[in-house]
Design a protein around this motif. Structure first.
Motif, PDB file in Angstrom:
ATOM      1  N   PRO A  34       0.337  30.150 -14.792  1.00 42.89           N
ATOM      2  CA  PRO A  34       1.435  29.188 -14.437  1.00 42.89           C
ATOM      3  C   PRO A  34       1.051  27.747 -14.105  1.00 42.89           C
ATOM      4  CG  PRO A  34       1.020  30.815 -12.618  1.00 42.89           C
ATOM      5  CD  PRO A  34       0.181  31.029 -13.689  1.00 42.89           C
ATOM      6  N   LEU A  35      -0.490  27.583 -14.085  1.00 43.28           N
ATOM      7  CA  LEU A  35      -0.942  26.439 -13.510  1.00 43.28           C
ATOM      8  C   LEU A  35      -1.626  25.466 -14.498  1.00 43.28           C
ATOM      9  CD1 LEU A  35      -2.908  27.676 -10.330  1.00 43.28           C
ATOM     10  CD2 LEU A  35      -0.622  26.531 -10.425  1.00 43.28           C
ATOM     11  N   LEU A  36      -1.263  25.892 -15.812  1.00 48.85           N
ATOM     12  CA  LEU A  36      -1.990  25.438 -16.904  1.00 48.85           C
ATOM     13  C   LEU A  36      -1.477  23.746 -17.098  1.00 48.85           C
ATOM     14  CD1 LEU A  36      -1.540  28.065 -19.829  1.00 48.85           C
ATOM     15  CD2 LEU A  36      -3.665  27.332 -18.181  1.00 48.85           C
ATOM     16  N   ALA A  37      -0.356  23.611 -16.762  1.00 47.31           N
ATOM     17  CA  ALA A  37       0.084  22.033 -16.929  1.00 47.31           C
ATOM     18  C   ALA A  37      -0.668  21.382 -15.464  1.00 47.31           C
ATOM     19  CB  ALA A  37       1.618  21.815 -16.801  1.00 47.31           C
ATOM     20  N   ASN A  38      -0.652  21.699 -14.676  1.00 45.72           N
ATOM     21  CA  ASN A  38      -1.453  21.420 -13.568  1.00 45.72           C
ATOM     22  C   ASN A  38      -2.481  21.174 -13.686  1.00 45.72           C
ATOM     23  OD1 ASN A  38       1.091  22.514 -12.673  1.00 45.72           O
ATOM     24  ND2 ASN A  38       0.430  21.875 -10.349  1.00 45.72           N
ATOM     25  N   ILE A  39      -3.565  22.174 -14.176  1.00 46.42           N
ATOM     26  CA  ILE A  39      -4.998  21.944 -14.497  1.00 46.42           C
ATOM     27  C   ILE A  39      -5.058  20.821 -15.568  1.00 46.42           C
ATOM     28  CG2 ILE A  39      -6.931  23.103 -15.443  1.00 46.42           C
ATOM     29  CD1 ILE A  39      -5.708  25.610 -13.972  1.00 46.42           C
ATOM     30  N   ALA A  40      -4.156  20.998 -16.591  1.00 43.75           N
ATOM     31  CA  ALA A  40      -4.401  20.040 -17.923  1.00 43.75           C
ATOM     32  C   ALA A  40      -4.455  18.612 -17.283  1.00 43.75           C
ATOM     33  CB  ALA A  40      -3.487  20.491 -18.722  1.00 43.75           C
ATOM     34  N   ALA A  41      -3.403  18.512 -16.480  1.00 47.07           N
ATOM     35  CA  ALA A  41      -3.072  17.123 -15.743  1.00 47.07           C
ATOM     36  C   ALA A  41      -4.548  16.645 -14.757  1.00 47.07           C
ATOM     37  CB  ALA A  41      -1.969  16.816 -15.165  1.00 47.07           C
ATOM     38  N   THR A  57     -11.029  33.523 -20.457  1.00 47.68           N
ATOM     39  CA  THR A  57     -11.013  34.586 -19.303  1.00 47.68           C
ATOM     40  C   THR A  57     -10.993  36.075 -19.937  1.00 47.68           C
ATOM     41  OG1 THR A  57     -10.364  32.946 -17.997  1.00 47.68           O
ATOM     42  CG2 THR A  57      -9.957  35.484 -17.137  1.00 47.68           C
ATOM     43  N   GLN A  58     -10.349  36.203 -20.970  1.00 43.54           N
ATOM     44  CA  GLN A  58      -9.780  37.441 -21.591  1.00 43.54           C
ATOM     45  C   GLN A  58     -11.028  37.969 -22.483  1.00 43.54           C
ATOM     46  OE1 GLN A  58      -6.163  36.452 -23.585  1.00 43.54           O
ATOM     47  NE2 GLN A  58      -4.971  37.190 -21.685  1.00 43.54           N
ATOM     48  N   LEU A  59     -11.618  36.891 -23.222  1.00 43.07           N
ATOM     49  CA  LEU A  59     -12.674  37.494 -23.905  1.00 43.07           C
ATOM     50  C   LEU A  59     -13.941  37.849 -22.821  1.00 43.07           C
ATOM     51  CD1 LEU A  59     -13.094  34.672 -26.582  1.00 43.07           C
ATOM     52  CD2 LEU A  59     -12.499  36.992 -26.874  1.00 43.07           C
ATOM     53  N   GLY A  60     -14.054  37.193 -21.543  1.00 45.31           N
ATOM     54  CA  GLY A  60     -15.150  37.669 -20.621  1.00 45.31           C
ATOM     55  C   GLY A  60     -14.775  39.114 -20.164  1.00 45.31           C
ATOM     56  N   TYR A  61     -13.521  39.320 -20.075  1.00 44.69           N
ATOM     57  CA  TYR A  61     -13.078  40.480 -19.386  1.00 44.69           C
ATOM     58  C   TYR A  61     -13.061  41.696 -20.438  1.00 44.69           C
ATOM     59  CZ  TYR A  61      -9.741  43.878 -17.211  1.00 44.69           C
ATOM     60  OH  TYR A  61      -9.189  44.802 -16.570  1.00 44.69           O
ATOM     61  N   ALA A  62     -13.010  41.403 -21.830  1.00 42.35           N
ATOM     62  CA  ALA A  62     -13.217  42.373 -22.815  1.00 42.35           C
ATOM     63  C   ALA A  62     -14.830  42.789 -22.760  1.00 42.35           C
ATOM     64  CB  ALA A  62     -12.686  41.736 -24.338  1.00 42.35           C
ATOM     65  N   SER A  63     -15.603  41.750 -22.526  1.00 46.58           N
ATOM     66  CA  SER A  63     -17.052  41.752 -22.622  1.00 46.58           C
ATOM     67  C   SER A  63     -17.369  42.663 -21.429  1.00 46.58           C
ATOM     68  CB  SER A  63     -17.733  40.501 -22.487  1.00 46.58           C
ATOM     69  OG  SER A  63     -17.579  39.850 -23.791  1.00 46.58           O
ATOM     70  N   GLY A  64     -16.896  42.576 -20.288  1.00 47.13           N
ATOM     71  CA  GLY A  64     -17.047  43.236 -19.002  1.00 47.13           C
ATOM     72  C   GLY A  64     -16.709  44.632 -19.196  1.00 47.13           C
ATOM     73  N   VAL A  65     -15.524  44.914 -19.715  1.00 43.53           N
ATOM     74  CA  VAL A  65     -15.153  46.228 -19.910  1.00 43.53           C
ATOM     75  C   VAL A  65     -15.878  46.968 -20.817  1.00 43.53           C
ATOM     76  CG1 VAL A  65     -13.068  47.638 -20.980  1.00 43.53           C
ATOM     77  CG2 VAL A  65     -12.658  45.665 -19.294  1.00 43.53           C
ATOM     78  N   PHE A  66     -16.581  46.432 -22.009  1.00 44.38           N
ATOM     79  CA  PHE A  66     -17.235  46.927 -22.859  1.00 44.38           C
ATOM     80  C   PHE A  66     -18.620  47.290 -22.378  1.00 44.38           C
ATOM     81  CE2 PHE A  66     -20.389  47.011 -26.326  1.00 44.38           C
ATOM     82  CZ  PHE A  66     -19.850  48.059 -27.188  1.00 44.38           C
ATOM     83  N   PHE A  67     -19.244  46.271 -21.701  1.00 41.00           N
ATOM     84  CA  PHE A  67     -20.743  46.786 -21.236  1.00 41.00           C
ATOM     85  C   PHE A  67     -20.954  47.097 -19.844  1.00 41.00           C
ATOM     86  CE2 PHE A  67     -21.242  43.137 -24.428  1.00 41.00           C
ATOM     87  CZ  PHE A  67     -22.321  43.664 -25.026  1.00 41.00           C
ATOM     88  N   LEU A  68     -19.879  47.224 -18.854  1.00 40.39           N
ATOM     89  CA  LEU A  68     -20.019  47.565 -17.488  1.00 40.39           C
ATOM     90  C   LEU A  68     -19.210  48.765 -17.339  1.00 40.39           C
ATOM     91  CD1 LEU A  68     -19.722  44.162 -15.228  1.00 40.39           C
ATOM     92  CD2 LEU A  68     -21.723  45.507 -16.405  1.00 40.39           C
ATOM     93  N   GLY A  96     -12.944  27.881  -7.691  1.00 37.48           N
ATOM     94  CA  GLY A  96     -12.547  27.072  -6.668  1.00 37.48           C
ATOM     95  C   GLY A  96     -13.030  25.767  -6.449  1.00 37.48           C
ATOM     96  N   VAL A  97     -14.547  25.735  -6.712  1.00 33.09           N
ATOM     97  CA  VAL A  97     -15.308  24.546  -6.498  1.00 33.09           C
ATOM     98  C   VAL A  97     -15.864  23.846  -7.791  1.00 33.09           C
ATOM     99  CG1 VAL A  97     -15.995  25.387  -4.020  1.00 33.09           C
ATOM    100  CG2 VAL A  97     -17.341  25.999  -6.467  1.00 33.09           C
ATOM    101  N   ALA A  98     -15.266  24.360  -8.882  1.00 28.00           N
ATOM    102  CA  ALA A  98     -15.724  23.922 -10.152  1.00 28.00           C
ATOM    103  C   ALA A  98     -15.114  22.278 -10.432  1.00 28.00           C
ATOM    104  CB  ALA A  98     -15.203  24.768 -11.428  1.00 28.00           C
ATOM    105  N   LEU A 103     -17.251  23.868 -16.132  1.00 26.90           N
ATOM    106  CA  LEU A 103     -17.730  24.671 -15.418  1.00 26.90           C
ATOM    107  C   LEU A 103     -16.694  25.566 -14.921  1.00 26.90           C
ATOM    108  CD1 LEU A 103     -20.090  22.369 -12.973  1.00 26.90           C
ATOM    109  CD2 LEU A 103     -20.627  24.299 -14.518  1.00 26.90           C
ATOM    110  N   LEU A 104     -15.352  24.922 -15.136  1.00 30.12           N
ATOM    111  CA  LEU A 104     -14.433  26.012 -14.711  1.00 30.12           C
ATOM    112  C   LEU A 104     -14.254  26.970 -15.960  1.00 30.12           C
ATOM    113  CD1 LEU A 104     -11.764  26.712 -13.037  1.00 30.12           C
ATOM    114  CD2 LEU A 104     -10.480  25.013 -14.240  1.00 30.12           C
ATOM    115  N   MET A 105     -14.344  26.671 -17.098  1.00 25.45           N
ATOM    116  CA  MET A 105     -14.320  27.458 -18.142  1.00 25.45           C
ATOM    117  C   MET A 105     -15.342  28.684 -17.884  1.00 25.45           C
ATOM    118  SD  MET A 105     -14.865  26.807 -22.118  1.00 25.45           S
ATOM    119  CE  MET A 105     -13.690  25.677 -22.277  1.00 25.45           C
ATOM    120  N   LEU A 106     -16.820  28.339 -17.581  1.00 25.46           N
ATOM    121  CA  LEU A 106     -17.641  29.309 -17.303  1.00 25.46           C
ATOM    122  C   LEU A 106     -17.426  29.888 -16.173  1.00 25.46           C
ATOM    123  CD1 LEU A 106     -20.928  27.069 -17.693  1.00 25.46           C
ATOM    124  CD2 LEU A 106     -20.002  28.702 -19.569  1.00 25.46           C
TER     125      LEU A 106
END
Length: 399
Positions: A34-41, A57-68, A96-98, A103-106
């Motif tokens: 719900p914050l996409l517009a705020n983050i974009a601005a 985020t979802q690709l990271g999750y899919a990787s974590g679910v597969f490997f962990l 929160g500090v990115a 860096l936020l994406m990472l």
């Protein structure tokens, strides 16, 4: 099969703890929605670039679910789950500090990869539950995750308006860290299991899926439905933040309460599985999903029709998700963590495609084009169910 835990059933208190922990873990994936517009601005990026934050985020999750997550079939989960939750809290603080987009994406990719404790807790709940309560327990715990998805949007929108988008990640990191400590103290200890090589463990995911046609069908249905779910909620943020609605992030977040009602209604889907109605109920859920999307497509600025569509699509998608999960855990009980890995990876790969399509289709044709894409995907899932429902049918023990 010799269980690693004492299969004496789960108390209502333990079910609640599992549901809350799963809800927080899964909700961590959706704070940004719900914050996409705020983050974009704030970061001076386009809406389509902001949508990519959900995708990574979802690709990271899919990787974590597969490997962990497959490690849950060999390692002691009473130790593994608190460790990964604590690691996820560190990644949330990093968001929160990115200072910028990269860096936020990472950091969000790391959040996705590490916030997989919910997918360890759900198979553990399946092991702890007795046969006659398994559908109910899995439905309740899984619904905790679905509730977390929806409530995360509400809390995120309200807190984002009040204190800025970064504040939500500090709060989420603190809550996740506290839960990791509680679970470290409360999770039942497991007996040691025979060591399995990590490579063999991952390979067994593919061999298990390949050996069961019903598993393959369930994975396809899950991917299609979750792609629609993610497309719908991602594009809904864009719709509600633009005219004629022009809602604030708090108002957009409050819309999540309507979806929450759908998630609570879908919680009872596990009992339909216990009664042997899993396959028929899945087909009914797909039909309901199509109806809800038609209503969404013709809402034409009517918030009441849109709210009805939100309620119905959440009942449909959440119910199908509960039925799919419970069915998988019944097919191969000794490989529940690995099957859960396969299921969640397929869902979130579908979800990552859905969030990407939402941004592309929104830019190309707005709400109507996004809804048309969702209808096509849901129709494909329904046709796939029609032609393969006989494979999904299996006899349930009479309770």
């Amino acid at each position: 099969m010799k269980l690693r835990t004492e299969n004496a059933g789960m108390s209502s208190g333990m079910i609640l703890l599992f549901a809350v922990a799963v809800g927080v873990a899964v909700g961590n994936l959706y704070w940004a929605q719900p914050l996409l517009a705020n983050i974009a601005a704030a970061l001076n990026i386009s809406q389509s670039a902001a949508g990519i934050l959900i995708t990574v985020t979802q690709l990271g999750y899919a990787s974590g679910v597969f490997f962990l997550v497959p490690l849950g079939d060999t390692l002691n989960r009473n130790r593994l789950i608190p460790v990964v939750m604590a690691a996820a809290s560190i990644a949330l603080f990093g968001c929160g500090v990115a200072p910028g987009y990269t860096l936020l994406m990472l950091s969000l990719t790391a959040v996705g990869f590490l916030t997989i404790s919910g997918q360890l807790l759900i198979p553990l709940a399946g092991d702890l539950a007795t046969d006659d309560q398994r559908g109910h327990v899995i439905g309740s715990v899984t619904s905790g995750g679905l509730t977390g998805i929806l409530l995360s949007r509400t809390v995120s929108g309200m807190l984002g308006d009040a204190m800025g988008w970064r504040s939500i990640y500090f709060l989420a990191g603190a809550v996740t860290l506290i839960l990791s400590i509680i679970l470290a103290l409360r999770l039942p200890r497991e007996r040691k299991t025979k060591a399995v090589g990590y490579g063999s463990l991952l390979l067994s995911i593919f061999t298990t899926v390949r050996s069961h046609r019903s598993v393959q069908i369930t994975l396809v249905l899950g991917a299609c439905c979750f792609s629609v779910f993610t497309m719908f909620w991602t594009s809904l943020t864009f719709l509600l933040s633009a005219a004629p609605y022009s809602y604030s992030t708090t108002q957009i977040g409050l819309i999540g309460f309507v979806g929450l009602a759908g998630a609570l209604a879908a919680r009872r889907a596990g009992k339909l599985h216990d009664k042997g109605w899993s396959v028929a109920a899945t087909g009914a859920g797909l039909l309901l999903g199509i109806i809800s999307l038609v209503i969404a497509g013709v809402s034409d600025g009517s918030i009441y029709l849109l709210l009805l569509a939100i309620l119905l699509i959440d009942i449909a998608i959440q119910g199908i998700n509960v039925l799919n999960s419970t069915r998988l855990f019944t097919i191969v009980p000794e490989a529940r963590s690995r099957l859960n890995s396969a299921f969640v990876v397929s869902c979130f790969l579908g979800g990552s495609v859905g969030s990407m399509l939402a941004g592309i289709l929104w830019q190309a044709g707005g709400w109507y084009l996004v809804t048309a894409g969702e209808l096509i995907l849901m129709a494909v899932a329904l046709m796939f169910w029609i032609f393969n429902r006989s494979v999904l049918e299996f006899k349930q023990p009479v309770k």
